[in-house]
Design an enzyme around this catalytic site. Structure first.
Site, PDB file in Angstrom:
ATOM      1  N   ASP A  18       0.858  -1.199   0.033  1.00 47.58           N
ATOM      2  CA  ASP A  18       0.127   0.223   0.163  1.00 47.58           C
ATOM      3  C   ASP A  18       0.772   1.336   0.008  1.00 47.58           C
ATOM      4  O   ASP A  18       1.869   1.282   0.320  1.00 47.58           O
ATOM      5  CB  ASP A  18      -0.874   0.006   1.357  1.00 47.58           C
ATOM      6  N   GLY A  19       0.182   2.234  -0.637  1.00 46.37           N
ATOM      7  CA  GLY A  19       0.980   3.685  -0.634  1.00 46.37           C
ATOM      8  C   GLY A  19       1.567   3.958  -1.817  1.00 46.37           C
ATOM      9  O   GLY A  19       2.263   5.014  -1.853  1.00 46.37           O
ATOM     10  N   HIS A  35       2.327   3.262  -8.851  1.00 51.21           N
ATOM     11  CA  HIS A  35       2.169   1.916  -9.303  1.00 51.21           C
ATOM     12  C   HIS A  35       3.290   1.260  -9.916  1.00 51.21           C
ATOM     13  O   HIS A  35       3.954   0.382  -9.772  1.00 51.21           O
ATOM     14  CB  HIS A  35       0.810   1.693 -10.039  1.00 51.21           C
ATOM     15  N   TRP A  67     -11.954  -2.261  -7.979  1.00 56.58           N
ATOM     16  CA  TRP A  67     -12.641  -1.933  -9.085  1.00 56.58           C
ATOM     17  C   TRP A  67     -13.556  -0.723  -9.146  1.00 56.58           C
ATOM     18  O   TRP A  67     -13.816   0.059  -9.727  1.00 56.58           O
ATOM     19  CB  TRP A  67     -13.906  -3.037  -9.351  1.00 56.58           C
ATOM     20  N   LEU A 129      10.798 -20.346  -4.434  1.00 60.98           N
ATOM     21  CA  LEU A 129       9.766 -19.400  -3.906  1.00 60.98           C
ATOM     22  C   LEU A 129       8.419 -19.533  -4.576  1.00 60.98           C
ATOM     23  O   LEU A 129       8.453 -19.483  -5.765  1.00 60.98           O
ATOM     24  CB  LEU A 129      10.437 -17.887  -3.733  1.00 60.98           C
ATOM     25  N   GLU A 205       1.493 -13.202  12.628  1.00 57.81           N
ATOM     26  CA  GLU A 205       2.121 -11.870  13.272  1.00 57.81           C
ATOM     27  C   GLU A 205       1.830 -10.791  12.435  1.00 57.81           C
ATOM     28  O   GLU A 205       2.213 -10.818  11.110  1.00 57.81           O
ATOM     29  CB  GLU A 205       3.553 -12.259  13.446  1.00 57.81           C
TER      30      GLU A 205
HETATM   31  C1  IPE Z   1      -5.562  -2.731   0.086  1.00 60.55           C
HETATM   32  O1  IPE Z   1      -5.065  -1.679  -0.619  1.00 60.55           O
HETATM   33  C2  IPE Z   1      -5.565  -3.391  -1.611  1.00 60.55           C
HETATM   34  C3  IPE Z   1      -4.126  -3.671  -2.096  1.00 60.55           C
HETATM   35  C4  IPE Z   1      -3.035  -3.414  -1.612  1.00 60.55           C
HETATM   36  C5  IPE Z   1      -4.172  -4.286  -3.478  1.00 60.55           C
HETATM   37  P1  IPE Z   1      -6.103  -0.319  -0.694  1.00 60.55           P
HETATM   38  O2  IPE Z   1      -5.675   0.826  -0.691  1.00 60.55           O
HETATM   39  O3  IPE Z   1      -6.949  -0.698  -1.692  1.00 60.55           O
HETATM   40  O4  IPE Z   1      -7.084  -0.421   0.701  1.00 60.55           O
HETATM   41  P2  IPE Z   1      -7.932   0.434   1.551  1.00 60.55           P
HETATM   42  O5  IPE Z   1      -8.912   1.250   0.515  1.00 60.55           O
HETATM   43  O6  IPE Z   1      -6.843   1.649   2.137  1.00 60.55           O
HETATM   44  O7  IPE Z   1      -8.541  -0.135   2.681  1.00 60.55           O
HETATM   45  C1  IPE Z   2      -1.629   0.139  -3.336  1.00 57.18           C
HETATM   46  O1  IPE Z   2      -1.397   1.685  -3.114  1.00 57.18           O
HETATM   47  C2  IPE Z   2      -1.886  -0.457  -4.551  1.00 57.18           C
HETATM   48  C3  IPE Z   2      -3.096  -0.846  -5.051  1.00 57.18           C
HETATM   49  C4  IPE Z   2      -4.212  -0.724  -4.116  1.00 57.18           C
HETATM   50  C5  IPE Z   2      -3.384  -1.366  -6.491  1.00 57.18           C
HETATM   51  P1  IPE Z   2      -2.681   2.462  -3.545  1.00 57.18           P
HETATM   52  O2  IPE Z   2      -2.817   2.926  -5.039  1.00 57.18           O
HETATM   53  O3  IPE Z   2      -3.728   2.341  -2.808  1.00 57.18           O
HETATM   54  O4  IPE Z   2      -1.774   3.787  -2.666  1.00 57.18           O
HETATM   55  P2  IPE Z   2      -2.457   4.733  -1.602  1.00 57.18           P
HETATM   56  O5  IPE Z   2      -3.141   4.066  -0.767  1.00 57.18           O
HETATM   57  O6  IPE Z   2      -3.538   5.634  -2.544  1.00 57.18           O
HETATM   58  O7  IPE Z   2      -1.482   5.681  -1.457  1.00 57.18           O
HETATM   59 MG    MG Z   3      -4.198   2.242  -0.639  1.00 59.50          MG
END
Ligand code: IPE
Ligand code: IPE
Ligand code: MG
Length: 239
Positions: A18-19, A35, A67, A129, A205
């Site tokens: 995430d992020g 991405h 989606w 892996l 964990e």
């Molecule tokens: C979770 O991240 C899904 C993936 C990393 C693929 P999101 O960014 O979609 O989750 P929320 O919306 O913060 O819960």
């Molecule tokens: C995670 O990064 C990737 C996917 C969910 C596909 P995000 O796109 O959710 O990044 P933030 O949370 O908006 O920073």
């Molecule tokens: Mg996110």
């Protein structure tokens, strides 16, 4: 690397990557650049996970909820996935990586399904892996699909009422045959599960880090594992 105990490596590490969007924002770039940069993190983490002899890495790449994002972002993510598989497959194969997926792939365009199948088939014989990618994955969706198949098999009498056990349910999930995650990592500072592996993480964990996924590297994985190795896992018993 010197702090890590090679005799106590988690068998299965699951990662909520995430992020990406916030990384892009920080660098005044479009979300797509985040991405794209996230792929660098995947490459490095897979390399390190192989070196550490982790058995399974599960990466949450696209959730059943993703989606809801603008169509443009969804199609960029699809494009990125196909590009990744095409570009990296030879290298992954050389690293003896086996590709698996979890999630309902039937929702993806056929072209993408074909590319995923090709990557799986090519690496099916590898015994290094296991790189398990969550694609259109949602734990509740996975459980519903499993229950439907269980109900069907019950109706057809291929399974009996008494066959229903925790192990049996596990064998109907997309992660069938894989050990449960020992360690779940979420990057970017969010502290939630977001519908990831609800059944399988019963005793995982949890490790949360503020590092944004595009900046996550093998050494961050090592840091998470060192933290994991300091934990005392009791599974409800006494230590
Ligand atoms: C979770 O991240 C899904 C993936 C990393 C693929 P999101 O960014 O979609 O989750 P929320 O919306 O913060 O819960
Ligand atoms: C995670 O990064 C990737 C996917 C969910 C596909 P995000 O796109 O959710 O990044 P933030 O949370 O908006 O920073
Ligand atoms: Mg996110």
């Amino acid at each position: 690397m010197n702090e890590i105990n090679m005799k106590h490596i988690p068998r299965h590490v699951a990662i909520i990557m995430d992020g990406n969007g916030r990384w892009a924002q920080k660098h005044k770039l479009p979300r797509s650049a985040g991405h794209q940069q996230g792929v660098e993190a995947i490459r490095d983490v897979i390399k390190k996970a192989s070196q550490l002899k982790i058995q399974v890495i599960t990466l949450y790449a696209f959730s059943t909820e993703n989606w809801k994002r603008p169509e443009e972002e969804v199609s960029f993510l699809m494009k990125l996935l196909v590009e990744y598989l095409k570009k990296e497959i030879e290298e992954l194969h050389k690293q003896n990586v086996m590709i698996r997926t979890i999630g309902d792939l039937s929702a993806f365009p056929e072209r993408i399904q074909r590319e995923i199948d090709k990557a799986k088939e090519k690496t099916a014989g590898n015994n290094g892996l296991i790189m398990n990618i969550g694609l259109n994955y949602g734990a509740r969706n996975e459980i519903v699909r499993a229950l439907k198949r269980i109900a069907e098999n019950y109706k057809e009498q291929t399974i009996a009422f008494d066959d229903l056990t925790e192990e049996m349910i596990g064998s109907y999930l997309d992660t069938s045959g894989l050990p449960d995650p020992d360690l779940l990592i979420r990057t970017s500072g969010e502290k939630r599960i977001s519908n990831f592996l609800l059944w399988q993480i019963a005793y995982a964990e949890l490790y949360f880090t503020d590092v944004l996924w595009p900046e996550f590297r093998g050494e961050d994985l090592v840091e998470a594992i060192v933290d994991y190795q300091l934990r005392q896992r009791r599974f409800g018993g006494l230590s």
